[in-house]
Design an enzyme around this catalytic site. Structure first.
Site, mmCIF file in Angstrom:
data_model
loop_
_atom_site.group_PDB
_atom_site.id
_atom_site.type_symbol
_atom_site.label_atom_id
_atom_site.label_comp_id
_atom_site.label_asym_id
_atom_site.label_seq_id
_atom_site.Cartn_x
_atom_site.Cartn_y
_atom_site.Cartn_z
ATOM 1 N N GLY A 281 -3.534 -2.558 -7.927
ATOM 2 C CA GLY A 281 -4.927 -3.265 -6.714
ATOM 3 C C GLY A 281 -6.150 -3.112 -6.349
ATOM 4 O O GLY A 281 -7.140 -3.523 -6.714
ATOM 5 N N ARG B 187 -7.404 -14.951 2.958
ATOM 6 C CA ARG B 187 -7.402 -16.005 3.220
ATOM 7 C C ARG B 187 -7.169 -17.360 2.063
ATOM 8 O O ARG B 187 -6.630 -18.363 2.398
ATOM 9 C CB ARG B 187 -9.268 -15.503 2.498
ATOM 10 N N HIS C 63 -10.953 -1.445 -1.691
ATOM 11 C CA HIS C 63 -11.037 -2.639 -2.019
ATOM 12 C C HIS C 63 -10.850 -3.396 -0.551
ATOM 13 O O HIS C 63 -9.712 -4.622 -1.244
ATOM 14 C CB HIS C 63 -10.495 -2.142 -3.217
ATOM 15 N N ASP D 87 -4.784 -7.442 -6.544
ATOM 16 C CA ASP D 87 -5.007 -8.126 -5.712
ATOM 17 C C ASP D 87 -5.324 -9.450 -5.862
ATOM 18 O O ASP D 87 -5.198 -10.802 -5.706
ATOM 19 C CB ASP D 87 -5.859 -7.396 -4.162
ATOM 20 N N ASP E 177 -10.898 -7.443 -1.639
ATOM 21 C CA ASP E 177 -10.066 -8.222 -2.369
ATOM 22 C C ASP E 177 -9.007 -8.759 -1.900
ATOM 23 O O ASP E 177 -7.795 -9.391 -1.572
ATOM 24 C CB ASP E 177 -9.444 -7.110 -3.299
ATOM 25 N N HIS F 114 0.708 -0.954 -0.177
ATOM 26 C CA HIS F 114 0.128 0.102 0.076
ATOM 27 C C HIS F 114 1.202 1.375 0.062
ATOM 28 O O HIS F 114 2.385 1.291 0.474
ATOM 29 C CB HIS F 114 -0.818 -0.055 1.065
ATOM 30 N N ASP G 184 -0.724 -0.983 4.502
ATOM 31 C CA ASP G 184 -0.962 -0.137 5.756
ATOM 32 C C ASP G 184 -2.327 -0.412 6.794
ATOM 33 O O ASP G 184 -3.470 -0.712 6.259
ATOM 34 C CB ASP G 184 -2.187 1.629 4.437
HETATM 35 O O1 13P Z 1 -3.465 -1.345 -3.355
HETATM 36 C C1 13P Z 1 -3.295 -2.476 -3.301
HETATM 37 C C2 13P Z 1 -2.344 -3.617 -2.289
HETATM 38 O O2 13P Z 1 -4.051 -3.906 -2.425
HETATM 39 C C3 13P Z 1 -1.652 -1.616 -3.512
HETATM 40 O O3 13P Z 1 -1.847 -1.225 -5.510
HETATM 41 P P1 13P Z 1 -0.859 -0.907 -6.237
HETATM 42 O O4 13P Z 1 0.622 -1.486 -6.514
HETATM 43 O O5 13P Z 1 -1.206 -0.775 -7.898
HETATM 44 O O6 13P Z 1 -0.454 0.372 -5.556
#
Ligand code: 13P
Length: 143
Positions: A55, A96, A87, A60, A90, A8, A80
């Site tokens: 992501g 999981r 999301h 993801d 996801d 993140h 984070d």
């Molecule tokens: O959001 C993410 C994983 O949940 C990471 O995505 P990015 O690598 O595109 O920022």
């Protein structure tokens, strides 16, 4: 080995620094990453990365699909822990699936470093058996 790298936004620099610090280890594996994470790794650590979607746009889930098919050997996902994300489902689904398939997954830099050291020691070499078995089943060469 196929290694998934995801971070993140607040954790991207930590992940890039990990990849740079253990460049020799990472360079001997096939790296997959979500979009923006992969871009940063490619630019700053100068290693080839299979970049999937960002992501929040399904990256993801793409990595989750590879885990579900037993094609991913380890996942480093620096989350984070202090914000809620659109999301989040996801993210939860990916973690999981790692538990379903017993795929080692590190969600913070301390466990990520332990996982890299395990890779360096070839602790996951048994996964080659899984890959060979899958290859033989696909090509119809199993004994
Ligand atoms: O959001 C993410 C994983 O949940 C990471 O995505 P990015 O690598 O595109 O920022």
């Amino acid at each position: 080995m196929n290694i998934a790298l995801i971070a993140h936004d607040v954790k991207k620099e930590e992940l890039v620094n990990l990849v740079i610090a253990y460049e020799k280890v990472f360079a001997s594996h096939t790296l997959f990453a979500t979009g923006t994470t992969g871009q940063k790794i490619a630019e700053e650590a100068k290693l080839p990365v299979v970049r999937l979607k960002s992501g929040p746009l399904g990256g993801d889930q793409q990595i989750g699909a590879l885990v579900a098919q037993n094609e991913m050997d380890a996942v480093i996902f620096l989350r984070d822990p202090l914000v809620a994300l659109a999301h989040e489902p996801d993210v939860t689904a990916l973690l999981r699936l790692c538990d379903v398939q017993c795929i080692p997954v590190a969600t913070n830099i301390a466990s990520a470093e332990l996982l890299v050291k395990a890779l360096e020691r070839h602790d996951l070499a048994w996964r080659n058996v899984v890959h060979r078995y899958r290859y033989e089943r696909r090509s119809g060469t199993e004994g």
